[in-house]
Design a protein around this motif. Structure first.
Motif, PDB file in Angstrom:
ATOM      1  N   PRO A   1       0.797  -1.278   0.046  1.00 13.33           N
ATOM      2  CA  PRO A   1      -0.080  -0.062  -0.003  1.00 13.33           C
ATOM      3  C   PRO A   1       1.053   1.148   0.067  1.00 13.33           C
ATOM      4  O   PRO A   1       1.903   1.186   0.811  1.00 13.33           O
ATOM      5  N   GLY A   2       0.480   2.241  -0.717  1.00 12.45           N
ATOM      6  CA  GLY A   2       1.480   3.486  -1.119  1.00 12.45           C
ATOM      7  C   GLY A   2       2.460   3.377  -1.787  1.00 12.45           C
ATOM      8  O   GLY A   2       3.064   4.355  -1.919  1.00 12.45           O
ATOM      9  N   ASP A   3       2.854   2.235  -2.164  1.00 11.40           N
ATOM     10  CA  ASP A   3       4.079   2.128  -3.159  1.00 11.40           C
ATOM     11  C   ASP A   3       3.537   2.107  -4.613  1.00 11.40           C
ATOM     12  O   ASP A   3       2.275   1.978  -4.852  1.00 11.40           O
TER      13      ASP A   3
ATOM     14  N   LEU B   1      -5.074  -6.942   5.800  1.00  6.27           N
ATOM     15  CA  LEU B   1      -5.236  -6.075   4.324  1.00  6.27           C
ATOM     16  C   LEU B   1      -6.404  -6.571   3.753  1.00  6.27           C
ATOM     17  O   LEU B   1      -7.023  -5.872   2.811  1.00  6.27           O
ATOM     18  N   VAL B   2      -7.211  -7.825   4.156  1.00  7.38           N
ATOM     19  CA  VAL B   2      -8.596  -8.360   3.448  1.00  7.38           C
ATOM     20  C   VAL B   2      -9.588  -7.170   3.590  1.00  7.38           C
ATOM     21  O   VAL B   2     -10.173  -6.910   2.635  1.00  7.38           O
ATOM     22  N   GLN B   3      -9.721  -6.618   4.789  1.00  8.17           N
ATOM     23  CA  GLN B   3     -10.644  -5.563   4.776  1.00  8.17           C
ATOM     24  C   GLN B   3     -10.255  -4.255   4.028  1.00  8.17           C
ATOM     25  O   GLN B   3     -11.335  -3.945   3.270  1.00  8.17           O
ATOM     26  N   TRP B   4      -9.013  -3.735   3.937  1.00  6.00           N
ATOM     27  CA  TRP B   4      -8.710  -2.869   2.957  1.00  6.00           C
ATOM     28  C   TRP B   4      -9.175  -3.026   1.450  1.00  6.00           C
ATOM     29  O   TRP B   4      -9.592  -2.318   0.652  1.00  6.00           O
ATOM     30  N   PHE B   5      -8.872  -4.416   1.116  1.00  6.41           N
ATOM     31  CA  PHE B   5      -9.087  -4.847  -0.445  1.00  6.41           C
ATOM     32  C   PHE B   5     -10.617  -4.896  -0.450  1.00  6.41           C
ATOM     33  O   PHE B   5     -11.135  -4.563  -1.496  1.00  6.41           O
TER      34      PHE B   5
ATOM     35  N   GLY C   1     -11.930  -1.533  -0.828  1.00  5.69           N
ATOM     36  CA  GLY C   1     -11.272  -0.706  -1.998  1.00  5.69           C
ATOM     37  C   GLY C   1     -10.156   0.557  -1.596  1.00  5.69           C
ATOM     38  O   GLY C   1      -9.553   0.974  -2.346  1.00  5.69           O
ATOM     39  N   GLN C   2      -9.956   0.320  -0.241  1.00  9.72           N
ATOM     40  CA  GLN C   2      -8.723   0.952   0.102  1.00  9.72           C
ATOM     41  C   GLN C   2      -7.529   0.534  -0.255  1.00  9.72           C
ATOM     42  O   GLN C   2      -6.274   1.463  -0.423  1.00  9.72           O
ATOM     43  N   TYR C   3      -7.549  -0.677  -0.584  1.00 15.10           N
ATOM     44  CA  TYR C   3      -6.312  -1.298  -1.343  1.00 15.10           C
ATOM     45  C   TYR C   3      -6.542  -1.934  -2.620  1.00 15.10           C
ATOM     46  O   TYR C   3      -7.309  -2.952  -2.642  1.00 15.10           O
ATOM     47  N   VAL C   4      -5.757  -1.589  -3.549  1.00 12.31           N
ATOM     48  CA  VAL C   4      -6.052  -2.059  -4.879  1.00 12.31           C
ATOM     49  C   VAL C   4      -4.738  -3.004  -5.159  1.00 12.31           C
ATOM     50  O   VAL C   4      -3.675  -2.283  -5.619  1.00 12.31           O
TER      51      VAL C   4
END
Ligand code: SF4
Length: 353
Positions: A170-172, A205-209, A212-215
């Motif tokens: 994330p963020g990279d 990360l599952v929650q972020w995924f 949509g917070q993590y793609v």
């Protein structure tokens, strides 16, 4: 020289003071601890060593590897017991060295003094990124400075070093991945491992995924970024020991493998893509040298590779061959296997009509 026999001893999440955003090991650790009493750990290690040594065959080196958790972050008595368990085999010359993976922020002079006499030779650090913002988003709980200090201390104490980096955090992005690889290369570890980030069941990360917070990266993006990182390490003469996670049953289970650029032969995809780039460069050079030849004339180009690189040259499901035919429609290709060639190299020359 044959590859060493590696005896793996998995310590999921143990010794770990944090929970990284992508880590699913607490779930695995819970399952492991439920089925195994901690006091039987030493017995389990002895059993694993004995079992693996039966498969040594003609391999000249054997390494015991503690991986999965944060080995040097375990309680001191536990580290000592595990290392002591291996000593009879070390004294008999049946195990030649010990390696472990650990977090950069657990490397201290005291822990290195404790472990070196037991034969701990190689320490692999979970570097992941050299960007502090990315490390913080991944909730790693350490900084890039910790990595610099840890590698310097390990080297000063004569340890072999490894650096594990992640693609797609994330963020990279691609620029960040390249910058991380350059900074790691400046620190000169002996080896590197590169893993694309996957969204695994049991990780935060599952929650972020799901929101949509993590793609995650697509497979093509991950291959492309990894290719650049591998090139930086190879140019810096850092051996790339692994690209991509090992295939396990969990990876084939859609309830466990939630998202991300998973491919069972990810490393092969990356090395094939690198080989394709190299082939195009060689072909273009060969074509330019033949100024007298009409570029649109049909011609034959011979590609020479080491026999072990043949599948890399062809690519996954012969994708490189298809792309070569599309890129150079006027060229017919002949592939020759040459034992004397370097495994990473390819030669191309035009056969005169
Ligand atoms: S350091 Fe490793 S074991 Fe610990 S939480 Fe992060 S990924 Fe999991």
């Amino acid at each position: 020289m044959s590859q060493p026999l590696v005896i793996p001893f998995f310590i999921p999440h143990q010794g770990c003071p944090h929970l990284c955003i992508f880590c699913n090991q607490r779930l695995i650790a819970k399952q492991t601890l439920e089925t195994q009493n901690l006091s039987s750990e030493v017995a389990r290690l002895s059993d694993i060593i004995q079992t693996y040594l039966q498969f040594k065959k003609n391999r000249s080196r054997v390494e015991l590897a503690f991986f999965g958790g944060n080995f040097l972050g375990l309680e001191i008595n536990r580290i000592r017991s595990l290392l002591e368990t291996a000593q009879p085999w070390i004294r008999q010359g049946e195990i030649h060295s010990i390696r472990c993976s650990t977090r950069p922020d657990t490397i201290t002079p005291q822990i290195l003094d404790l472990t070196r006499p037991f034969g701990l030779e190689t320490v692999e650090l979970g570097v992941q990124s050299m960007n502090d913002h990315v490390l913080s988003l991944a909730q790693r709980g350490h900084t890039s400075e910790d990595t610099c200090n840890a590698l310097a201390l390990l080297k000063a104490n004569g340890f072999k070093t490894g650096a594990q980096v992640m693609i797609g955090l994330p963020g990279d992005n691609e620029v960040g991945a390249v910058r991380t690889a350059q900074k790691v290369a400046e620190l000169k570890p002996d080896l590197a491992r590169i893993y694309p980030l996957l969204v695994l069941q049991g990780s935060k990360l599952v929650q972020w995924f799901r929101t949509g917070q993590y793609v995650p990266l697509s497979l093509d993006e991950a291959v492309d970024q990894t290719k650049k990182v591998v090139t930086i390490f190879k140019n810096a003469k850092i051996s790339v020991a692994r690209i991509g996670l090992q295939a396990t049953q969990m990876m084939d289970d859609p309830e466990q493998m939630i998202g991300g650029p998973w491919h069972p032969a990810f490393g092969h995809l990356v090395l094939s893509a690198l080989m394709f780039d190299q082939v195009c460069e060689k072909i273009n050079t060969a074509l330019i040298k033949q100024e007298g030849l009409n570029q649109r004339n049909k011609k034959t180009i011979v590609l020479q590779v080491h026999p072990r690189s043949l599948s890399r040259l062809q690519g996954n499901r012969k994708s490189n061959i298809t792309r070569l035919a599309q890129t150079y429609p006027e060229v017919s290709f002949v592939i020759e296997r040459v034992d004397a060639m370097d495994i990473d190299q390819v030669h191309a020359y035009i056969v005169r009509p």
